[in-house]
Design a protein around this motif. Sequence first.
Motif, mmCIF file in Angstrom:
data_model
loop_
_atom_site.group_PDB
_atom_site.id
_atom_site.type_symbol
_atom_site.label_atom_id
_atom_site.label_comp_id
_atom_site.label_asym_id
_atom_site.label_seq_id
_atom_site.Cartn_x
_atom_site.Cartn_y
_atom_site.Cartn_z
ATOM 1 N N ARG A 21 0.830 -1.207 0.000
ATOM 2 C CA ARG A 21 0.000 0.000 0.000
ATOM 3 C C ARG A 21 0.866 1.260 0.000
ATOM 4 N N ALA A 22 2.004 1.189 0.718
ATOM 5 C CA ALA A 22 2.859 2.372 0.799
ATOM 6 C C ALA A 22 3.564 2.650 -0.523
ATOM 7 N N HIS A 23 3.869 1.593 -1.303
ATOM 8 C CA HIS A 23 4.607 1.766 -2.550
ATOM 9 C C HIS A 23 3.704 1.775 -3.775
ATOM 10 N N ALA A 24 2.436 1.791 -3.624
ATOM 11 C CA ALA A 24 1.537 1.847 -4.778
ATOM 12 C C ALA A 24 1.571 3.255 -5.371
ATOM 13 N N PRO A 25 1.501 3.412 -6.734
ATOM 14 C CA PRO A 25 1.518 4.750 -7.355
ATOM 15 C C PRO A 25 0.286 5.550 -6.934
ATOM 16 N N ALA A 26 0.566 6.802 -6.563
ATOM 17 C CA ALA A 26 -0.538 7.652 -6.096
ATOM 18 C C ALA A 26 -1.377 8.100 -7.276
ATOM 19 N N TRP A 27 -2.660 8.206 -7.133
ATOM 20 C CA TRP A 27 -3.568 8.602 -8.204
ATOM 21 C C TRP A 27 -3.832 10.100 -8.108
ATOM 22 N N HIS A 28 -3.527 10.799 -9.223
ATOM 23 C CA HIS A 28 -3.796 12.227 -9.273
ATOM 24 C C HIS A 28 -4.663 12.498 -10.485
ATOM 25 N N PRO A 29 -5.720 13.294 -10.370
ATOM 26 C CA PRO A 29 -6.564 13.595 -11.534
ATOM 27 C C PRO A 29 -5.781 14.470 -12.519
ATOM 28 N N LEU A 30 -5.805 14.136 -13.798
ATOM 29 C CA LEU A 30 -5.073 14.873 -14.820
ATOM 30 C C LEU A 30 -5.909 16.055 -15.302
ATOM 31 N N ALA A 31 -5.264 17.208 -15.409
ATOM 32 C CA ALA A 31 -5.972 18.386 -15.895
ATOM 33 C C ALA A 31 -6.070 18.333 -17.412
ATOM 34 N N ALA A 32 -7.224 18.724 -17.945
ATOM 35 C CA ALA A 32 -7.419 18.693 -19.395
ATOM 36 C C ALA A 32 -6.679 19.857 -20.029
ATOM 37 N N THR A 33 -5.807 19.598 -21.015
ATOM 38 C CA THR A 33 -5.032 20.660 -21.653
ATOM 39 C C THR A 33 -5.786 21.260 -22.832
ATOM 40 N N HIS A 34 -6.621 20.509 -23.481
ATOM 41 C CA HIS A 34 -7.387 21.058 -24.584
ATOM 42 C C HIS A 34 -8.698 20.299 -24.681
ATOM 43 N N GLN A 35 -9.654 20.986 -25.344
ATOM 44 C CA GLN A 35 -10.984 20.409 -25.444
ATOM 45 C C GLN A 35 -10.998 19.464 -26.643
ATOM 46 N N VAL A 36 -11.177 18.247 -26.387
ATOM 47 C CA VAL A 36 -11.182 17.286 -27.484
ATOM 48 C C VAL A 36 -12.576 16.744 -27.749
ATOM 49 N N VAL A 37 -13.437 16.960 -26.841
ATOM 50 C CA VAL A 37 -14.784 16.448 -27.055
ATOM 51 C C VAL A 37 -15.762 17.579 -26.755
ATOM 52 N N ALA A 38 -16.869 17.554 -27.450
ATOM 53 C CA ALA A 38 -17.920 18.538 -27.195
ATOM 54 C C ALA A 38 -18.951 17.916 -26.282
ATOM 55 N N THR A 39 -19.467 18.756 -25.449
ATOM 56 C CA THR A 39 -20.461 18.273 -24.509
ATOM 57 C C THR A 39 -21.819 18.260 -25.186
ATOM 58 N N ARG A 40 -22.477 17.174 -25.092
ATOM 59 C CA ARG A 40 -23.795 17.019 -25.697
ATOM 60 C C ARG A 40 -24.774 16.679 -24.584
ATOM 61 N N ASP A 41 -25.913 17.348 -24.713
ATOM 62 C CA ASP A 41 -26.981 16.981 -23.793
ATOM 63 C C ASP A 41 -27.836 15.926 -24.466
ATOM 64 N N SER A 42 -28.197 15.041 -23.756
ATOM 65 C CA SER A 42 -29.005 13.966 -24.334
ATOM 66 C C SER A 42 -30.225 13.761 -23.453
ATOM 67 N N SER A 43 -31.228 13.299 -24.129
ATOM 68 C CA SER A 43 -32.450 12.983 -23.393
ATOM 69 C C SER A 43 -32.688 11.485 -23.509
ATOM 70 N N PRO A 44 -33.318 10.990 -22.559
ATOM 71 C CA PRO A 44 -33.509 9.523 -22.617
ATOM 72 C C PRO A 44 -34.441 9.130 -23.758
ATOM 73 N N VAL A 45 -34.106 8.090 -24.360
ATOM 74 C CA VAL A 45 -34.896 7.576 -25.471
ATOM 75 C C VAL A 45 -36.036 6.760 -24.891
ATOM 76 N N PRO A 46 -37.288 7.065 -25.394
ATOM 77 C CA PRO A 46 -38.397 6.264 -24.847
ATOM 78 C C PRO A 46 -38.266 4.809 -25.278
ATOM 79 N N THR A 47 -38.641 4.045 -24.412
ATOM 80 C CA THR A 47 -38.545 2.617 -24.659
ATOM 81 C C THR A 47 -39.788 2.155 -25.408
ATOM 82 N N VAL A 48 -39.566 1.518 -26.491
ATOM 83 C CA VAL A 48 -40.683 1.005 -27.289
ATOM 84 C C VAL A 48 -40.683 -0.500 -27.147
#
Lengths: 191, 163
Positions: free
Chosen positions: B65-92
Amino acid sequence: MSDSPPPIEVASLTRRMVRHDELAYREFHDRYCPRLARYLFVVTGGNTDALPDVLQETFRRVVRHIRPFTDEGVFWSWLTVLARTAHVDEMRKRMRYRSFLDRFARHSHSETVTFLDPDAAPSLGRILEEALAALDDDDRRLIEAKYFDGCTVRDLANGGYGSESAIESRLGRVRRKLKETLAAALRHEPR
Amino acid sequence: MNPDNHQRLIDALVTEGLPPDLQARLLAGTLRQVRRRRRLRHGMRGLAALVILLIGTAAGSFWKRAHAPAWHPLAATHQVVATRDSSPVPTVRTQPLVPIVHTSAFPPVPVIATIPRLPVYHLLSDSELLALAAPFSPTLVRVGPHQQTLVLAPTPPDGPSPH
């Protein structure tokens, strides 16, 4: 001590005892039980009432505290310490109401009998000779024939000492008399 | 005096009045004690091994546990994806169709195809009749109680008369 085992045997014996080898304890018992009994006979001043319990406690402590020894003299000294402390504890158990006096006696006693060895000290042999000299001639000859000359009871019966049962009875009576003489002398012997 | 003789006699005096099987009983008690100590020693060894195993496991876990690599969240350097809002699809939900299968053997007689029968005549209505008169200007003249005469006059170029 004429039956002292050689040092190398003591080393081997005690090493096997440390490993809880039962054969080693049988050998140890055969070699040292009579010697410890003689020692305790002197330590107790000829009182053998508590001898079985003290001997058993001594052997229990041997089992509990055994360690390898290379020198027989050191081993025997260690055994006498265990026997003395077992005797003192047994006496204290029997005379708990005299605990203070007993502790005092233990202290003084342990200091005085530390170097007393019934096999090495000439006092017991001298006392025994005096007790034998005080016997009647017939009783002394009977004892010497039995224990010094190695005669059996049948040999003694054939030698004109009487019937075997009479000789057994007479030997018992003489032994008790000798034991009482020894005990009385040991109680008054400066230790 | 021989010391061995002394010892033999002293041994006899010491054991005088004691149980004859004293030495055997003492030996039996000693051997019981030896067996008890041996079992105790084996038990202690097993316990020690278990403790060592537990300590080793705990130490290994701690080290890992002491020697396991620490997890750090990576900061986004550029926008590679666009945010899309989605609505749930009705179930047929669909219902499986019940298959209808008609099977039949070939008929034993020949099949004759028929065509629907055409009517022999067609009774025209007044409006149909008047429509047939085009491009003439029809005039219906009653000549009796149950008789009428249709007069077809040509239509003037400037259209029909107002009456």
